[in-house]
Design a protein around this motif. Structure first.
Motif, PDB file in Angstrom:
ATOM      1  N   ILE A 198      11.043  -1.643  -7.253  1.00  0.00           N
ATOM      2  CA  ILE A 198      10.364  -2.939  -7.009  1.00  0.00           C
ATOM      3  C   ILE A 198      10.788  -3.490  -5.642  1.00  0.00           C
ATOM      4  N   THR A 199      12.048  -3.323  -5.334  1.00  0.00           N
ATOM      5  CA  THR A 199      12.534  -3.789  -4.020  1.00  0.00           C
ATOM      6  C   THR A 199      11.785  -3.072  -2.899  1.00  0.00           C
ATOM      7  N   GLU A 200      11.673  -1.763  -3.066  1.00  0.00           N
ATOM      8  CA  GLU A 200      10.978  -0.946  -2.048  1.00  0.00           C
ATOM      9  C   GLU A 200       9.533  -1.436  -1.878  1.00  0.00           C
ATOM     10  N   LEU A 201       8.924  -1.760  -2.992  1.00  0.00           N
ATOM     11  CA  LEU A 201       7.516  -2.146  -2.988  1.00  0.00           C
ATOM     12  C   LEU A 201       7.305  -3.581  -2.488  1.00  0.00           C
ATOM     13  N   VAL A 202       8.127  -4.501  -3.009  1.00  0.00           N
ATOM     14  CA  VAL A 202       7.862  -5.921  -2.752  1.00  0.00           C
ATOM     15  C   VAL A 202       8.520  -6.408  -1.459  1.00  0.00           C
ATOM     16  N   TRP A 203       9.794  -6.141  -1.275  1.00  0.00           N
ATOM     17  CA  TRP A 203      10.468  -6.718  -0.112  1.00  0.00           C
ATOM     18  C   TRP A 203      10.484  -5.800   1.107  1.00  0.00           C
ATOM     19  N   ARG A 204      10.566  -4.485   0.834  1.00  0.00           N
ATOM     20  CA  ARG A 204      10.538  -3.562   1.974  1.00  0.00           C
ATOM     21  C   ARG A 204       9.111  -3.113   2.293  1.00  0.00           C
ATOM     22  N   GLN A 205       8.209  -3.551   1.428  1.00  0.00           N
ATOM     23  CA  GLN A 205       6.765  -3.350   1.632  1.00  0.00           C
ATOM     24  C   GLN A 205       6.397  -1.891   1.923  1.00  0.00           C
ATOM     25  N   ARG A 206       6.991  -1.008   1.117  1.00  0.00           N
ATOM     26  CA  ARG A 206       6.654   0.412   1.273  1.00  0.00           C
ATOM     27  C   ARG A 206       5.953   0.900   0.009  1.00  0.00           C
ATOM     28  N   PRO A 207       4.783   1.470   0.140  1.00  0.00           N
ATOM     29  CA  PRO A 207       4.062   1.933  -1.048  1.00  0.00           C
ATOM     30  C   PRO A 207       4.831   3.065  -1.728  1.00  0.00           C
ATOM     31  N   LEU A 208       4.740   3.107  -3.032  1.00  0.00           N
ATOM     32  CA  LEU A 208       5.445   4.146  -3.778  1.00  0.00           C
ATOM     33  C   LEU A 208       4.487   5.295  -4.020  1.00  0.00           C
ATOM     34  N   SER A 209       4.465   6.203  -3.097  1.00  0.00           N
ATOM     35  CA  SER A 209       3.538   7.328  -3.287  1.00  0.00           C
ATOM     36  C   SER A 209       4.330   8.508  -3.830  1.00  0.00           C
ATOM     37  N   GLY A 210       3.653   9.339  -4.546  1.00  0.00           N
ATOM     38  CA  GLY A 210       4.320  10.510  -5.128  1.00  0.00           C
ATOM     39  C   GLY A 210       3.930  10.637  -6.575  1.00  0.00           C
ATOM     40  N   PRO A 211       4.104  11.842  -7.107  1.00  0.00           N
ATOM     41  CA  PRO A 211       3.610  12.108  -8.456  1.00  0.00           C
ATOM     42  C   PRO A 211       4.539  11.624  -9.572  1.00  0.00           C
ATOM     43  N   ALA A 212       5.759  11.209  -9.250  1.00  0.00           N
ATOM     44  CA  ALA A 212       6.702  10.861 -10.319  1.00  0.00           C
ATOM     45  C   ALA A 212       6.208   9.661 -11.116  1.00  0.00           C
ATOM     46  N   MET A 213       6.340   9.761 -12.432  1.00  0.00           N
ATOM     47  CA  MET A 213       5.811   8.722 -13.314  1.00  0.00           C
ATOM     48  C   MET A 213       6.409   7.328 -13.016  1.00  0.00           C
ATOM     49  N   PRO A 214       7.723   7.197 -12.849  1.00  0.00           N
ATOM     50  CA  PRO A 214       8.272   5.857 -12.603  1.00  0.00           C
ATOM     51  C   PRO A 214       7.666   5.207 -11.355  1.00  0.00           C
ATOM     52  N   LEU A 215       7.397   6.014 -10.339  1.00  0.00           N
ATOM     53  CA  LEU A 215       6.800   5.465  -9.117  1.00  0.00           C
ATOM     54  C   LEU A 215       5.387   4.954  -9.406  1.00  0.00           C
ATOM     55  N   LYS A 216       4.659   5.762 -10.172  1.00  0.00           N
ATOM     56  CA  LYS A 216       3.277   5.375 -10.504  1.00  0.00           C
ATOM     57  C   LYS A 216       3.267   4.076 -11.314  1.00  0.00           C
ATOM     58  N   ILE A 217       4.203   4.027 -12.277  1.00  0.00           N
ATOM     59  CA  ILE A 217       4.230   2.838 -13.145  1.00  0.00           C
ATOM     60  C   ILE A 217       4.527   1.583 -12.328  1.00  0.00           C
ATOM     61  N   VAL A 218       5.576   1.652 -11.523  1.00  0.00           N
ATOM     62  CA  VAL A 218       5.970   0.455 -10.760  1.00  0.00           C
ATOM     63  C   VAL A 218       4.863   0.076  -9.777  1.00  0.00           C
ATOM     64  N   GLN A 219       4.278   1.104  -9.153  1.00  0.00           N
ATOM     65  CA  GLN A 219       3.181   0.833  -8.207  1.00  0.00           C
ATOM     66  C   GLN A 219       2.035   0.105  -8.923  1.00  0.00           C
ATOM     67  N   SER A 220       1.777   0.486 -10.173  1.00  0.00           N
ATOM     68  CA  SER A 220       0.643  -0.127 -10.876  1.00  0.00           C
ATOM     69  C   SER A 220       0.887  -1.605 -11.206  1.00  0.00           C
ATOM     70  N   TYR A 221       2.132  -2.059 -11.110  1.00  0.00           N
ATOM     71  CA  TYR A 221       2.413  -3.476 -11.374  1.00  0.00           C
ATOM     72  C   TYR A 221       2.442  -4.299 -10.076  1.00  0.00           C
ATOM     73  N   LYS A 222       2.072  -3.675  -8.972  1.00  0.00           N
ATOM     74  CA  LYS A 222       2.261  -4.319  -7.671  1.00  0.00           C
ATOM     75  C   LYS A 222       1.661  -5.731  -7.614  1.00  0.00           C
ATOM     76  N   SER A 223       0.400  -5.837  -8.038  1.00  0.00           N
ATOM     77  CA  SER A 223      -0.242  -7.162  -7.897  1.00  0.00           C
ATOM     78  C   SER A 223       0.473  -8.196  -8.771  1.00  0.00           C
ATOM     79  N   GLN A 224       0.950  -7.774  -9.942  1.00  0.00           N
ATOM     80  CA  GLN A 224       1.682  -8.724 -10.811  1.00  0.00           C
ATOM     81  C   GLN A 224       2.988  -9.169 -10.150  1.00  0.00           C
ATOM     82  N   PHE A 225       3.665  -8.190  -9.555  1.00  0.00           N
ATOM     83  CA  PHE A 225       4.929  -8.542  -8.891  1.00  0.00           C
ATOM     84  C   PHE A 225       4.678  -9.555  -7.784  1.00  0.00           C
ATOM     85  N   LEU A 226       3.635  -9.287  -7.009  1.00  0.00           N
ATOM     86  CA  LEU A 226       3.403 -10.164  -5.873  1.00  0.00           C
ATOM     87  C   LEU A 226       3.025 -11.577  -6.320  1.00  0.00           C
ATOM     88  N   SER A 227       2.181 -11.641  -7.365  1.00  0.00           N
ATOM     89  CA  SER A 227       1.803 -13.004  -7.788  1.00  0.00           C
ATOM     90  C   SER A 227       2.988 -13.714  -8.441  1.00  0.00           C
TER      91      SER A 227
END
Ligand SMILES: C[S@@+](CC[C@H](N)C(=O)[O-])C[C@H]1O[C@@H](n2cnc3c(N)ncnc32)[C@H](O)[C@@H]1O
Length: 626
Positions: free
Chosen positions: A89-118
């Protein structure tokens, strides 16, 4: 920690994230230095990025906790590792780096991006504590000694509150619990619900104003976090039991146990600090917990001789409090709890738990709990105490909470029998609880511990025995002194009498140090009396002075008076008695507490009774064969 983890493929979750997650976990749970941990990492090529990512994740600790709660990602995705989730989440929200890659945890966290931001926009960055308090539900325990569940619920209904129910979501405990968590984290104003695990516990929205509620002021309801209710719930003492609460103030667990007993039985509630003892008396009195006998003193000074028939014990010792979400350091600076402090606390925790196991032969069950998330104070204490105590207790996993509480780490022996409540998942304070039950092997029970034989020393004992032999004593009982007045017990009996009278008169709050604690002058006169008894009784083995001596030593094994000798990582318990005596002497010389009193290494005290038993057994066998 043995949270149910997603089976991440090591190949797919980038090493940087995995390693960062591990370090963040260590810093948060064990209070380690993050710089030290980063530089110890084997991922040398990643050091710079690792340092930056871990630092950023720790910096946003409180916001991350709030995001995890608000989005309920850990509830909805129970197999997601909470520490890896924080890093991602830190990588995604504060460091603003997309979580790309096939690993499931990355996909899951990436899919919550808009919720995290709001949610992040809604967070009051400057007031993280307020935000976390308001978003966590508030637990209220009904004091059934004063009001029934129906009465309390009706009170709230009449005040315009709405009782919510948990819909039937099938038989799966997991599903039921995650449904319940969703429900309690989204309670709107003036909605409340019954807890699904602990009887007589209600859940309200976090911002509920309870200070104006009369039931709160009369002691009919108490603000008590669900996690803290676990101890009495798991102690599960039946009506009529005799219970010992070894660290009682302010008395939340004591009064909870009193309620589960419906005041039928006895609870000895010991508190060492006089000011806290006063609060304990007040809370006990207000809760109308009439089965409680408060005692001001150190639990380490009491044994089955003073408190006979104790069947259930609760050990809730002073701890680092890292699970208390209201404590700023949990979120802001996790390096606050130093290793040295943890070691001291763990030394005390081991000593008091071991005391419970070794000195109350009728005890069936012991519940050990802390509001700490540090394994040093939890699984490590379990392991150390089980290892160094005669094998008459084992840790058990109580069947009524295996489905939802998280298990401790199995890297400690029997550690996975310990149970954790975690703020970010359970919406409670962080808490640890372990339940011990007596096994069949009860040899401690058969021979009551006779401390005199250890304390008097071999030479003294020989002299006494010679004297006795001259007098043709035939029975061990005649060799032993008639039981002298035990000041601790006398004091306690008097305190209980006073307290009961005060309770009956409704004035227990007025009890002060004079009535509960022995006044200096009466202590002196009692000492004179004991001295006189010794003078007049030739056969008197100085049990009292020895007990006093032991008491004096033991009373220093408490929270503030701990020395490094209490370090649980030292494996001192296999030392021979003579080695221990030497050590004890050395420690007497070296260790001084703030008041200048000597402190004794705990191991020397704790292992002594076992030695005493075997000596006694030998003696007895010899006599029998003669
Ligand atoms: C974590 S608090 C207990 C909370 C309490 N069980 C409750 O639920 O309200 C620990 C308490 O143990 C007390 N304490 C520390 N050393 C003690 C000792 N040797 N004997 C008795 N009480 C002790 C502390 O003063 C403190 O009040």
């Amino acid at each position: 920690m043995s949270e149910t983890k997603f089976r991440h493929s090591t190949a797919r979750v980038p090493r940087l994230y995995k390693e960062a997650g591990k370090i963040v976990q260590k810093v948060r749970e064990e209070g380690g230095s993050f710089k030290g941990l980063v530089f110890q990492s084997k991922q040398r090529s990643l050091l710079k990025s690792l340092y930056a990512l871990v630092a950023e994740t720790l910096r946003h600790g409180s916001e991350l906790d709030a995001l995890l709660r608000q989005t309920q990602i850990l509830i909805k995705e129970p197999r997601l590792d909470p520490w890896l989730a924080r890093v991602l989440i830190t990588e995604l929200v504060w460091r603003q780096r997309p979580l790309s890659g096939p690993a499931m945890p990355l996909k899951i966290v990436q899919s919550y991006k808009s919720q995290f931001l709001s949610e992040q926009n809604n967070l009051s960055i400057n007031l993280p504590q307020a935000a976390s308090r308001a978003s966590r539900p508030r637990f209220i325990r009904i004091n059934t000694l004063k009001a029934s569940e129906d009465e309390v619920i009706n009170f709230f209904l009449q005040e315009g509150w709405h009782l919510q129910t948990v819909e039937d979501v099938g038989t799966s405990e997991d599903k039921k619990y995650s449904h319940f968590l969703q429900k309690i984290s989204s309670l709107s104003e003036r909605e409340f619900i019954k807890d699904i695990h602990i009887p007589n516990l209600l859940v309200f929205p976090g911002n509920m104003e309870f200070y104006n509620i009369e039931l709160y002021h009369t002691g009919s309801i108490l603000l008590q976090d669900k996690a803290s209710c676990m101890s009495a719930f798991l102690l599960n003492a039946p009506l009529g039991s005799t219970v010992l609460d070894m660290c009682a103030a302010p008395g939340m667990k004591t009064t909870h146990i009193a309620a589960t007993l419906n005041n039928i039985g006895t609870i000895y509630a010991i508190e060492k600090h006089p000011a806290r003892f006063d609060s304990l008396c007040q809370i006990v009195s207000q809760a109308e917990a009439t089965c409680v006998k408060p005692i001001c003193g150190s639990s380490l000074d009491f044994t089955h001789k003073d408190l006979p028939d104790v069947e259930y014990i609760i050990v809730d010792p002073t701890c680092s409090g890292t699970g208390m979400t209201s404590r700023k350091e949990l979120f802001s600076d996790t390096e606050d709890v130093s290793k040295a402090r943890l070691e001291k606390l763990a030394g005390f925790q081991c000593a008091i738990l071991r005391h419970a196991m070794q000195n109350f032969p009728n005890v069936k069950r012991i519940v050990y709990s802390t509001c700490s998330l540090c394994p040093e104070e939890n699984e490590a204490v379990m392991e150390e105490v089980l290892k160094s105590t005669p094998p008459n207790f084992k840790a058990i996993v109580p069947s009524n909470c295996t489905q939802w509480m998280k298990r401790g780490s199995n890297s400690y022996e029997q550690g996975d029998c310990g149970l954790y409540a975690r703020p970010e998942v359970d919406l409670t304070n962080g808490f640890f609880v372990a339940v011990f039950e007596r096994t069949e092997n009860e040899y401690v029970l058969k021979e009551p511990i006779d401390l005199t034989q250890v304390e008097v020393g071999k030479e003294d004992l020989k002299k006494k025995k010679k004297k006795k032999d001259n007098k043709k004593a035939t029975d061990e009982e005649t060799v032993r002194a008639p039981e002298p007045v035990n000041p601790a017990f006398e004091r306690m009996k008097r305190a209980m009498g006073n307290f009961n009278t005060a309770l009956e008169n409704g004035s227990a709050n007025e009890l002060n140090g004079d009535t509960i604690q022995e006044s200096k002058s009466s202590k002196k006169s009692k000492k004179k009396k004991v001295d006189k008894e010794q003078e007049t009784n030739e056969d008197f083995i100085p049990l009292e002075p020895c007990t006093e001596k032991k008491k004096k030593r033991k009373s220093h094994i408490d929270e503030e008076h701990l020395t490094e000798t209490g370090n649980i990582h030292e494996n001192n318990f296999t030392d021979s008695i003579s080695k221990k005596k030497k050590k004890k002497k050395k420690s007497n010389e070296l260790d001084e507490d703030a008041d200048g009193d000597n402190i004794v290494a705990q191991d020397s005290i704790e292992s002594a009774p076992v030695e005493s038993i075997s000596k006694k057994k030998k003696k007895k066998n010899k006599r029998n064969s003669e």
